[in-house]
Design an enzyme around this catalytic site. Structure first.
Site, mmCIF file in Angstrom:
data_model
loop_
_atom_site.group_PDB
_atom_site.id
_atom_site.type_symbol
_atom_site.label_atom_id
_atom_site.label_comp_id
_atom_site.label_asym_id
_atom_site.label_seq_id
_atom_site.Cartn_x
_atom_site.Cartn_y
_atom_site.Cartn_z
ATOM 1 N N ARG A 143 0.865 -1.193 0.000
ATOM 2 C CA ARG A 143 0.000 0.000 0.000
ATOM 3 C C ARG A 143 0.899 1.241 0.000
ATOM 4 N NH1 ARG A 143 -4.046 -0.143 4.764
ATOM 5 N NH2 ARG A 143 -5.043 -1.774 3.534
ATOM 6 N N ARG B 13 -2.166 6.567 9.811
ATOM 7 C CA ARG B 13 -2.178 6.083 8.414
ATOM 8 C C ARG B 13 -2.305 7.245 7.428
ATOM 9 N NH1 ARG B 13 -4.173 0.582 8.169
ATOM 10 N NH2 ARG B 13 -3.324 -0.477 9.971
ATOM 11 N N LYS C 293 -4.034 0.935 14.852
ATOM 12 C CA LYS C 293 -4.027 1.910 13.753
ATOM 13 C C LYS C 293 -4.733 3.203 14.162
ATOM 14 C CE LYS C 293 -6.408 -1.010 11.101
ATOM 15 N NZ LYS C 293 -7.271 -1.603 10.057
ATOM 16 N N LYS D 167 -6.425 6.900 12.326
ATOM 17 C CA LYS D 167 -6.807 7.478 11.031
ATOM 18 C C LYS D 167 -7.274 8.928 11.170
ATOM 19 C CE LYS D 167 -7.927 3.008 9.076
ATOM 20 N NZ LYS D 167 -8.915 2.141 8.434
ATOM 21 N N CYS E 32 -15.070 -3.433 -0.746
ATOM 22 C CA CYS E 32 -13.690 -3.649 -0.309
ATOM 23 C C CYS E 32 -13.078 -4.740 -1.183
ATOM 24 C CB CYS E 32 -13.663 -4.052 1.151
ATOM 25 S SG CYS E 32 -14.250 -5.741 1.405
ATOM 26 N N CYS F 85 -7.612 -10.891 0.417
ATOM 27 C CA CYS F 85 -7.720 -10.520 1.824
ATOM 28 C C CYS F 85 -7.864 -11.752 2.703
ATOM 29 C CB CYS F 85 -8.913 -9.584 2.047
ATOM 30 S SG CYS F 85 -9.057 -9.158 3.795
ATOM 31 N N CYS G 194 -16.248 -8.671 5.284
ATOM 32 C CA CYS G 194 -16.246 -9.064 6.696
ATOM 33 C C CYS G 194 -16.580 -7.824 7.522
ATOM 34 C CB CYS G 194 -14.893 -9.668 7.098
ATOM 35 S SG CYS G 194 -13.649 -8.455 7.539
ATOM 36 N N CYS H 17 -14.111 -2.231 5.594
ATOM 37 C CA CYS H 17 -13.151 -1.412 4.844
ATOM 38 C C CYS H 17 -13.803 -0.539 3.770
ATOM 39 C CB CYS H 17 -12.082 -2.302 4.224
ATOM 40 S SG CYS H 17 -11.113 -3.174 5.452
HETATM 41 FE FE1 SRM Z 1 -9.153 -2.173 5.909
HETATM 42 C C1 SRM Z 1 -7.745 -4.799 7.518
HETATM 43 C C2 SRM Z 1 -8.188 -3.393 2.965
HETATM 44 C C3 SRM Z 1 -9.902 0.795 4.503
HETATM 45 C C4 SRM Z 1 -11.003 -1.338 8.686
HETATM 46 N N1 SRM Z 1 -8.087 -3.798 5.352
HETATM 47 C C5 SRM Z 1 -7.551 -4.738 6.172
HETATM 48 C C6 SRM Z 1 -6.649 -5.695 5.389
HETATM 49 C C7 SRM Z 1 -5.268 -5.155 5.439
HETATM 50 C C8 SRM Z 1 -6.727 -7.175 5.801
HETATM 51 C C9 SRM Z 1 -5.743 -7.690 6.819
HETATM 52 O O1 SRM Z 1 -5.575 -7.087 7.894
HETATM 53 O O2 SRM Z 1 -5.175 -8.742 6.556
HETATM 54 C C10 SRM Z 1 -7.276 -5.543 3.976
HETATM 55 C C11 SRM Z 1 -6.372 -5.854 2.791
HETATM 56 C C12 SRM Z 1 -7.165 -6.438 1.650
HETATM 57 C C13 SRM Z 1 -6.416 -6.561 0.384
HETATM 58 O O3 SRM Z 1 -6.232 -7.708 -0.092
HETATM 59 O O4 SRM Z 1 -6.031 -5.553 -0.203
HETATM 60 C C14 SRM Z 1 -7.874 -4.158 4.070
HETATM 61 N N2 SRM Z 1 -8.940 -1.411 4.106
HETATM 62 C C15 SRM Z 1 -8.613 -2.099 2.983
HETATM 63 C C16 SRM Z 1 -8.817 -1.262 1.736
HETATM 64 C C17 SRM Z 1 -7.802 -1.558 0.631
HETATM 65 C C18 SRM Z 1 -10.253 -1.468 1.250
HETATM 66 C C19 SRM Z 1 -10.579 -0.988 -0.127
HETATM 67 O O5 SRM Z 1 -11.246 -1.764 -0.806
HETATM 68 O O6 SRM Z 1 -10.228 0.118 -0.518
HETATM 69 C C20 SRM Z 1 -8.728 0.146 2.353
HETATM 70 C C21 SRM Z 1 -7.315 0.662 2.415
HETATM 71 C C22 SRM Z 1 -7.270 2.017 3.018
HETATM 72 C C23 SRM Z 1 -5.932 2.693 2.951
HETATM 73 O O7 SRM Z 1 -5.528 3.078 1.851
HETATM 74 O O8 SRM Z 1 -5.319 2.895 3.999
HETATM 75 C C24 SRM Z 1 -9.225 -0.143 3.770
HETATM 76 N N3 SRM Z 1 -10.201 -0.521 6.518
HETATM 77 C C25 SRM Z 1 -10.489 0.553 5.733
HETATM 78 C C26 SRM Z 1 -11.504 1.348 6.337
HETATM 79 C C27 SRM Z 1 -12.145 2.607 5.737
HETATM 80 C C28 SRM Z 1 -11.395 3.843 6.093
HETATM 81 O O9 SRM Z 1 -10.336 3.805 6.732
HETATM 82 O O10 SRM Z 1 -11.861 4.907 5.705
HETATM 83 C C29 SRM Z 1 -11.837 0.723 7.530
HETATM 84 C C30 SRM Z 1 -12.966 1.158 8.519
HETATM 85 C C31 SRM Z 1 -12.616 2.352 9.315
HETATM 86 C C32 SRM Z 1 -11.883 1.966 10.567
HETATM 87 O O11 SRM Z 1 -10.664 1.788 10.516
HETATM 88 O O12 SRM Z 1 -12.539 1.794 11.599
HETATM 89 C C33 SRM Z 1 -10.998 -0.439 7.638
HETATM 90 N N4 SRM Z 1 -9.306 -2.913 7.803
HETATM 91 C C34 SRM Z 1 -10.158 -2.452 8.764
HETATM 92 C C35 SRM Z 1 -10.052 -3.321 9.913
HETATM 93 C C36 SRM Z 1 -10.854 -3.168 11.232
HETATM 94 C C37 SRM Z 1 -10.172 -2.255 12.177
HETATM 95 C C38 SRM Z 1 -10.861 -2.224 13.516
HETATM 96 O O13 SRM Z 1 -10.860 -1.204 14.161
HETATM 97 O O14 SRM Z 1 -11.396 -3.235 13.958
HETATM 98 C C39 SRM Z 1 -9.123 -4.324 9.575
HETATM 99 C C40 SRM Z 1 -8.672 -5.498 10.452
HETATM 100 C C41 SRM Z 1 -7.681 -5.117 11.486
HETATM 101 O O15 SRM Z 1 -7.168 -4.010 11.534
HETATM 102 O O16 SRM Z 1 -7.405 -5.997 12.308
HETATM 103 C C42 SRM Z 1 -8.685 -4.041 8.234
HETATM 104 FE FE1 SF4 Z 2 -10.818 -7.749 3.985
HETATM 105 FE FE2 SF4 Z 2 -12.844 -7.475 5.638
HETATM 106 FE FE3 SF4 Z 2 -11.468 -5.343 4.881
HETATM 107 FE FE4 SF4 Z 2 -13.017 -6.515 3.164
HETATM 108 S S1 SF4 Z 2 -13.718 -5.556 5.061
HETATM 109 S S2 SF4 Z 2 -10.895 -5.893 2.780
HETATM 110 S S3 SF4 Z 2 -12.880 -8.627 3.728
HETATM 111 S S4 SF4 Z 2 -10.687 -6.991 6.101
#
Ligand code: SRM
Ligand code: SF4
Length: 559
Positions: A71, A140, A206, A208, A424, A430, A469, A473
């Site tokens: 990323r 981030r 993390k 944000k 997402c 993922c 899930c 995201c």
């Molecule tokens: Fe996310 C984890 C993809 C925005 C909440 N997210 C992941 C991971 C890295 C999976 C992992 O931990 O193994 C995913 C990688 C998938 C892949 O194959 O690429 C992933 N997140 C993404 C992206 C690429 C989704 C997308 O389709 O665009 C976004 C990348 C953002 C960036 O450029 O930094 C992405 N993730 C978000 C958002 C939205 C936002 O930030 O505006 C959220 C919800 C907001 C928040 O953080 O509360 C989000 N991602 C999570 C979480 C849950 C965090 C939590 O508080 O519980 C995880 C899991 C974790 O952190 O354990 C996660």
């Molecule tokens: Fe992966 Fe869940 Fe984030 Fe989708 S919402 S990219 S399935 S961690």
């Protein structure tokens, strides 16, 4: 991963080095050591495997098809032409041929082999980009509303977002040492460099930050741990309202976890922005839960201790005090497609990119325009879309023709539902996905479009977001129609969020298949078609009509 002691790994890592450099040299496996996969997240690198081939490979007694997601951090989403050319070339040479625009204005490469990681990192470093702190327990990518040239205020807000990003980036030299020049800043014999803001264990989780410019809430400001809402008076940026404690991730069946909207706690002039942000980050560093990662986000620190506690803590640490919040209004959390004229007389075009995935044909179309020099810069939107900026009036026709020839003109003809849809990544990369998202979005949108047409509401913009899930995201809990994966082919359906991103939605169907979801939505559309008031949005209508109860607090979302 849950069994790992992440705090210990961070502490022992010598400022994010671990044994990553040694692991890169190991030819026996395509993977890194497990503890190093925690460290590499801080470098913007996720170890993944191709889940489509997982069972087959297990049966053939092969190790999983390990590959890496990288990323790239893009503060405020702005990329210059040279940088775009480098990203594009690397996507073709060392990744899976696609570029993936994310919901936080970053770019991801998928499918990179361990032996190609350094090539990729050197490629982005050569154009002054990096991936440090794109992931991991740090601040981030800082988001910002994407059309900075629309006014002076936009340009200033972008500068503040970029300064925030620079101010809060970790100081470790590990990224450069491991990926770029191999020059050791610290080894096992010497003390690692100082990390004055984060300390040796960085943040509990993390963090944000986003900057919004009313009336557009494209950054979903209430989902950010820390948000800044730009306040404009007589065409001048006078300061920012501050929001704290947003976050969306939760876990199915664990009511102690929930999405939460940020609270507006006051106003600051621009000059206090960096100090305020640093202070909030240090409060979370000192008080966030370091024992239970599922409870470690800032939203739980605030939920447990209260806003009064936070205000006191801020007062004790800050030079200045927060003023009362100023008035603001949001109308929309999506993008504004099509051409807009910038204050300098140039034009910018907001394109629609389904789920942010740029395939080779689309990459090629963008490359033509970049190489011809008709685009001054590329901007990534918070909704996985793309803006071509700095186009002169005389080049508009050329831009349109090239985009149409490369399948990049959906913004002109797609339905309002499609233009407001996001998914997402989910499967196959993922590791946390429970159900399809990106690969399912086209089918789901088609079915919703047909349904909307049947009920005569096909011209209504409605936000539809799928996540594979409950981590959320694609920010599904802020969508008027949100789907969250439970198992293959099964989702929770959430309804009733605000179109402006200021109200969460609520569970309507639990663990349902597509047929049940569509039947339920059909009923909702029938009500909407019959009872909506002029200009009323789908989510607002469903709540007003009593079709779904509003979520007054994040804890209500899953009830
Ligand atoms: Fe996310 C984890 C993809 C925005 C909440 N997210 C992941 C991971 C890295 C999976 C992992 O931990 O193994 C995913 C990688 C998938 C892949 O194959 O690429 C992933 N997140 C993404 C992206 C690429 C989704 C997308 O389709 O665009 C976004 C990348 C953002 C960036 O450029 O930094 C992405 N993730 C978000 C958002 C939205 C936002 O930030 O505006 C959220 C919800 C907001 C928040 O953080 O509360 C989000 N991602 C999570 C979480 C849950 C965090 C939590 O508080 O519980 C995880 C899991 C974790 O952190 O354990 C996660
Ligand atoms: Fe992966 Fe869940 Fe984030 Fe989708 S919402 S990219 S399935 S961690």
């Amino acid at each position: 991963m849950s069994g790992l002691d992440v705090e210990k790994i961070k502490r022992d890592s010598r400022r994010l080095r671990g044994s990553v450099a040694e692991g890169l040299e190991d030819p026996v496996t395509g993977a890194l050591a497990e503890a190093d996969t925690v460290i590499t997240k801080f470098h913007g690198i996720y170890q993944q495997d191709d889940r489509d081939t997982r069972n087959e490979r297990r049966e053939a007694r092969l190790e999983p098809a390990y590959q890496f997601m990288i990323r790239v951090r893009v503060p405020g989403g702005v990329i210059n032409p040279k940088q775009w050319q480098a990203l594009d070339e690397l996507a073709g040479s060392v990744a899976n041929g696609t570029l993936r625009l994310t919901t936080r204005q970053a770019v991801q490469f998928h499918g990179v082999a361990k032996e190609d990681l350094r090539t990729l990192m050197r490629g982005i470093d050569a154009v002054l980009m990096d991936s440090l702190a794109a992931c991991g327990d740090v601040n981030r990518n800082v988001m910002c509303h994407v059309q900075p040239e629309a006014s002076e205020v936009h340009a200033q807000a972008l500068q503040w977002a970029q300064r925030l990003s620079a101010h809060l980036t970790p100081k470790t030299g590990a990224w450069r040492e491991i990926w770029i020049d191999g020059k050791k800043v610290a080894d096992s014999e010497t003390e690692p460099e100082a990390e004055p803001l984060y300390g040796e264990t960085y943040l509990p989780r993390k963090f944000k930050i986003g900057v919004a410019i009313p009336p557009i809430n494209d950054v979903d400001i209430f989902s950010q741990d820390l948000g800044f809402i730009a306040i404009e008076e007589e065409g001048r940026l006078v300061g920012f309202n501050v929001t704290v404690g947003g976050g969306l991730g939760c876990t199915h069946g664990e009511p102690k976890t929930f999405p939460r909207l940020g609270d507006v706690i006051g106003f600051i002039p621009p000059g206090q922005l960096l100090e305020l942000a640093e202070t909030v980050v240090t409060i979370q560093r000192d008080f966030g839960d370091r024992k239970e990662r599922k409870h470690a986000r800032f939203k739980y620190t605030i939920e447990d201790r209260g806003l009064d506690w936070l205000r006191q803590e801020l007062q004790g640490r800050l030079q200045a005090t927060l003023e009362p919040a100023r008035a603001f209004e949001f109308i929309h959390s999506g993008d504004r497609y099509g051409w807009t004229e910038a204050v300098d007389g140039s034009w910018q075009l907001n394109l629609f990119i389904l789920s942010g995935r740029l395939f080779p044909q689309q990459r090629q179309g963008l490359r033509v325009l970049i190489d011809e020099g008709v685009v001054a810069d590329v901007r990534l939107t918070p909704n996985q879309n793309l803006v071509l900026a700095g186009v002169s009036a005389s080049h508009r026709a050329r831009v349109e023709e090239t985009l149409a020839a490369h399948g990049l003109d959906e913004h002109r003809q797609a339905s309002p539902v499609r233009l407001n849809a996001m998914a997402c990544v989910a499967l196959p990369t993922c590791g946390l996905a429970m159900a399809e998202a990106e690969r399912y979005l086209p089918d789901l949108v088609r079915r919703i479009e047909e349904m909307a047409a049947r009920h005569g509401v096909e011209e209504q913009p409605i936000t539809v977001r799928i996540s594979g899930c409950p981590n959320g995201c694609s920010r599904p809990y802020l969508a008027e129609i949100g789907l969250v994966g439970r198992a293959p082919g099964r989702y929770n359906l959430y309804l009733g969020a605000g179109f402006d991103g200021s109200r969460l939605n609520r569970l309507a169907l639990d663990n349902a298949n597509e047929a049940d979801i569509l039947e339920y939505l059909d009923g909702a559309f029938a009500h909407f078609a019959a009872g909506r008031e002029p200009g009323e949005h789908f989510g607002n209508f469903l709540v007003r009509a009593g079709f779904i109860a509003p979520a007054h607090h994040g804890r209500d979302v899953n009830l």
